[in-house]
Design a protein around this motif. Structure first.
Motif, PDB file in Angstrom:
ATOM      1  N   TYR A  63      27.620  35.736  49.275  1.00 21.55           N
ATOM      2  CA  TYR A  63      27.730  36.647  48.132  1.00 21.55           C
ATOM      3  C   TYR A  63      26.560  36.416  47.163  1.00 21.55           C
ATOM      4  O   TYR A  63      25.991  37.361  46.613  1.00 21.55           O
ATOM      5  CB  TYR A  63      29.059  36.449  47.409  1.00 21.55           C
ATOM      6  CG  TYR A  63      30.254  36.902  48.196  1.00 21.55           C
ATOM      7  CD1 TYR A  63      30.601  38.248  48.275  1.00 21.55           C
ATOM      8  CD2 TYR A  63      31.047  35.981  48.896  1.00 21.55           C
ATOM      9  CE1 TYR A  63      31.698  38.668  49.010  1.00 21.55           C
ATOM     10  CE2 TYR A  63      32.147  36.390  49.634  1.00 21.55           C
ATOM     11  CZ  TYR A  63      32.472  37.734  49.693  1.00 21.55           C
ATOM     12  OH  TYR A  63      33.550  38.156  50.438  1.00 21.55           O
ATOM     13  N   GLU A  64      26.213  35.151  46.982  1.00 22.02           N
ATOM     14  CA  GLU A  64      25.095  34.815  46.098  1.00 22.02           C
ATOM     15  C   GLU A  64      23.784  35.355  46.658  1.00 22.02           C
ATOM     16  O   GLU A  64      22.930  35.846  45.915  1.00 22.02           O
ATOM     17  CB  GLU A  64      25.012  33.296  45.948  1.00 22.02           C
ATOM     18  CG  GLU A  64      23.850  32.840  45.052  1.00 22.02           C
ATOM     19  CD  GLU A  64      23.709  31.329  45.033  1.00 22.02           C
ATOM     20  OE1 GLU A  64      22.633  30.843  44.634  1.00 22.02           O
ATOM     21  OE2 GLU A  64      24.669  30.635  45.431  1.00 22.02           O
TER      22      GLU A  64
ATOM     23  N   LEU B 118      26.051  39.295  44.673  1.00 22.39           N
ATOM     24  CA  LEU B 118      27.372  39.900  44.493  1.00 22.39           C
ATOM     25  C   LEU B 118      28.423  38.858  44.115  1.00 22.39           C
ATOM     26  O   LEU B 118      28.198  37.650  44.249  1.00 22.39           O
ATOM     27  CB  LEU B 118      27.811  40.588  45.798  1.00 22.39           C
ATOM     28  CG  LEU B 118      26.945  41.746  46.291  1.00 22.39           C
ATOM     29  CD1 LEU B 118      27.347  42.113  47.717  1.00 22.39           C
ATOM     30  CD2 LEU B 118      27.084  42.957  45.372  1.00 22.39           C
ATOM     31  N   LYS B 119      29.550  39.362  43.659  1.00 15.04           N
ATOM     32  CA  LYS B 119      30.698  38.498  43.399  1.00 15.04           C
ATOM     33  C   LYS B 119      31.708  38.662  44.532  1.00 15.04           C
ATOM     34  O   LYS B 119      31.782  39.713  45.160  1.00 15.04           O
ATOM     35  CB  LYS B 119      31.358  38.871  42.063  1.00 15.04           C
ATOM     36  CG  LYS B 119      30.491  38.577  40.840  1.00 15.04           C
ATOM     37  CD  LYS B 119      31.229  38.923  39.556  1.00 15.04           C
ATOM     38  CE  LYS B 119      30.376  38.605  38.320  1.00 15.04           C
ATOM     39  NZ  LYS B 119      31.095  38.959  37.066  1.00 15.04           N
ATOM     40  N   LYS B 120      32.470  37.625  44.782  1.00  8.74           N
ATOM     41  CA  LYS B 120      33.506  37.689  45.808  1.00  8.74           C
ATOM     42  C   LYS B 120      34.478  38.803  45.450  1.00  8.74           C
ATOM     43  O   LYS B 120      34.916  38.920  44.320  1.00  8.74           O
ATOM     44  CB  LYS B 120      34.240  36.346  45.887  1.00  8.74           C
ATOM     45  CG  LYS B 120      35.100  36.187  47.126  1.00  8.74           C
ATOM     46  CD  LYS B 120      35.634  34.768  47.202  1.00  8.74           C
ATOM     47  CE  LYS B 120      36.478  34.575  48.459  1.00  8.74           C
ATOM     48  NZ  LYS B 120      36.984  33.177  48.563  1.00  8.74           N
TER      49      LYS B 120
ATOM     50  N   ALA C 266      33.576  42.018  46.200  1.00 10.55           N
ATOM     51  CA  ALA C 266      32.758  43.236  46.127  1.00 10.55           C
ATOM     52  C   ALA C 266      33.211  44.239  47.176  1.00 10.55           C
ATOM     53  O   ALA C 266      33.688  43.873  48.249  1.00 10.55           O
ATOM     54  CB  ALA C 266      31.286  42.882  46.346  1.00 10.55           C
TER      55      ALA C 266
ATOM     56  N   ILE D 207      28.356  46.107  48.842  1.00  7.16           N
ATOM     57  CA  ILE D 207      27.672  45.213  49.776  1.00  7.16           C
ATOM     58  C   ILE D 207      26.505  45.926  50.444  1.00  7.16           C
ATOM     59  O   ILE D 207      25.396  45.408  50.524  1.00  7.16           O
ATOM     60  CB  ILE D 207      28.662  44.684  50.835  1.00  7.16           C
ATOM     61  CG1 ILE D 207      29.669  43.732  50.174  1.00  7.16           C
ATOM     62  CG2 ILE D 207      27.924  43.979  51.971  1.00  7.16           C
ATOM     63  CD1 ILE D 207      30.810  43.322  51.077  1.00  7.16           C
TER      64      ILE D 207
ATOM     65  N   LEU E 140      29.395  39.819  55.809  1.00  9.57           N
ATOM     66  CA  LEU E 140      30.158  40.485  54.745  1.00  9.57           C
ATOM     67  C   LEU E 140      30.439  41.952  55.046  1.00  9.57           C
ATOM     68  O   LEU E 140      31.361  42.534  54.462  1.00  9.57           O
ATOM     69  CB  LEU E 140      29.399  40.364  53.413  1.00  9.57           C
ATOM     70  CG  LEU E 140      29.173  38.939  52.908  1.00  9.57           C
ATOM     71  CD1 LEU E 140      28.519  38.955  51.535  1.00  9.57           C
ATOM     72  CD2 LEU E 140      30.474  38.146  52.850  1.00  9.57           C
TER      73      LEU E 140
ATOM     74  N   ARG F 259      34.249  38.694  57.427  1.00  9.54           N
ATOM     75  CA  ARG F 259      34.290  38.437  55.984  1.00  9.54           C
ATOM     76  C   ARG F 259      35.571  37.708  55.598  1.00  9.54           C
ATOM     77  O   ARG F 259      35.541  36.764  54.787  1.00  9.54           O
ATOM     78  CB  ARG F 259      34.182  39.763  55.221  1.00  9.54           C
ATOM     79  CG  ARG F 259      34.202  39.591  53.710  1.00  9.54           C
ATOM     80  CD  ARG F 259      34.120  40.931  53.012  1.00  9.54           C
ATOM     81  NE  ARG F 259      34.155  40.770  51.573  1.00  9.54           N
ATOM     82  CZ  ARG F 259      34.172  41.775  50.708  1.00  9.54           C
ATOM     83  NH1 ARG F 259      34.139  43.035  51.152  1.00  9.54           N
ATOM     84  NH2 ARG F 259      34.206  41.539  49.407  1.00  9.54           N
TER      85      ARG F 259
ATOM     86  N   ASP G  41      35.619  34.131  53.857  1.00  9.66           N
ATOM     87  CA  ASP G  41      36.270  33.917  52.568  1.00  9.66           C
ATOM     88  C   ASP G  41      37.252  32.740  52.627  1.00  9.66           C
ATOM     89  O   ASP G  41      37.462  32.041  51.637  1.00  9.66           O
ATOM     90  CB  ASP G  41      37.012  35.186  52.129  1.00  9.66           C
ATOM     91  CG  ASP G  41      36.056  36.283  51.683  1.00  9.66           C
ATOM     92  OD1 ASP G  41      34.870  35.967  51.460  1.00  9.66           O
ATOM     93  OD2 ASP G  41      36.488  37.437  51.552  1.00  9.66           O
TER      94      ASP G  41
END
Length: 290
Positions: A8-9, A13-15, A17, A22, A57, A63, A67
């Motif tokens: 994500y980084e 992006l933030k988890k 998204a 994406i 992702l 994904r 996660d």
């Protein structure tokens, strides 16, 4: 296992998204770090990192696993049940892959591509969500660099794929990003730039120098076209950088009828030095202007 940045980084992006966020982030960053556009030393590594993050992702199942378990989920050494989604590396085939725009003046960098998703070209080379959907076999896709005139006029090229020689028929009017589909693979064309002609869709542009006297008094100039030289009339009093349109002297419309136009920009050439007689005549002309 080697330390890796959070996917994500990598994409900024933030988890949590959305899929659209994406894909949008991937497009933006892949364009920024594509090695053909970004000449920094670490651009290629960043580009691979971006594609690696996107492959995980953009796939709901991968994904979800990421996660829950992070990078360890795809590391065989760590006992990851998912295995390494990037085993075998990135295949580009026997051709060099490259990215170029058809116009150096900016605009849409994917103009002329016939993909449903114009970003599919990147996913095909480095692995995207669509390339492995449902665990199916990825369709091989290669990039073939050709000359500008071969794209405009059409040509035949003999290439070797998997040890077999193939004849590739390039249709007249092909452009950068044009995809040619075969039974068992696809080829995407990468068109080299031309030192004289610039292309915008099916129209061509060229600069043509004219003498000062021709611009003042009128006359004709020989203008190069894609099919050969053409005599073009220059009206008396033509200003420098005037644009003249020659209908039908552009590019054949791909999979269609008709041709584009050729736009000639006239550049009036001012002599850097004048001999005595020329200078005298210009001084006389200057007096008549008053």
């Amino acid at each position: 296992m080697p330390t890796k940045r959070d996917y994500y980084e990598v994409l900024g992006l933030k988890k949590g998204a959305t899929a659209a966020e994406i894909k949008s982030a991937y497009r933006k960053m892949a364009l920024q770090y594509h090695p053909d556009r970004n000449k920094e030393k670490d651009a290629e590594e960043k580009f691979k990192e971006i594609n690696e993050a996107y492959q995980v992702l953009s796939d709901d199942q991968k994904r979800q696993t990421y996660d829950q378990f992070g990078h360890a989920a795809f590391d065989p050494a760590a006992g990851g049940a998912a295995g390494n989604p990037f085993a075998g590396g990135f295949r580009t085939g026997p051709f060099s892959w490259s990215y170029q725009t058809s116009s150096s003046a900016g605009g849409n960098p994917f103009e002329g591509m016939d993909f449903n998703d114009p970003f599919e070209i990147f996913e095909s080379f480095f692995g995207g969500g669509g390339g492995f959907a449902g665990g199916g076999k990825r369709r091989p896709r290669y990039s073939l660099a050709i000359e500008f005139r071969d794209a405009v006029k059409g040509a035949e090229k003999t290439v070797e794929i998997d040890g077999k020689k193939r004849v590739i028929k390039i249709p007249a009017g092909a452009d950068d990003g044009t995809r040619i589909r075969f039974d068992d693979f696809d080829i995407t064309l990468s068109v080299r730039s031309d030192p004289h002609f610039k292309r915008d869709g099916i129209d061509l542009y060229i600069d043509q120098e004219v003498k000062l006297t021709t611009a003042l008094l009128g006359g004709t100039v020989d203008v190069p076209t894609i099919d050969g030289k053409l005599k073009m009339k220059v009206n008396a009093g033509t200003q420098s950088h005037s644009l003249i349109r020659l209908r039908g002297e552009g590019v054949q419309q791909l999979q269609g009828k008709g041709k584009g136009d050729l736009y000639v920009r006239l550049i009036v050439k001012i002599p850097e030095k004048l001999n005595r007689e020329q200078k005298k005549l210009m001084e006389e002309f200057q007096k008549l202007e008053k």
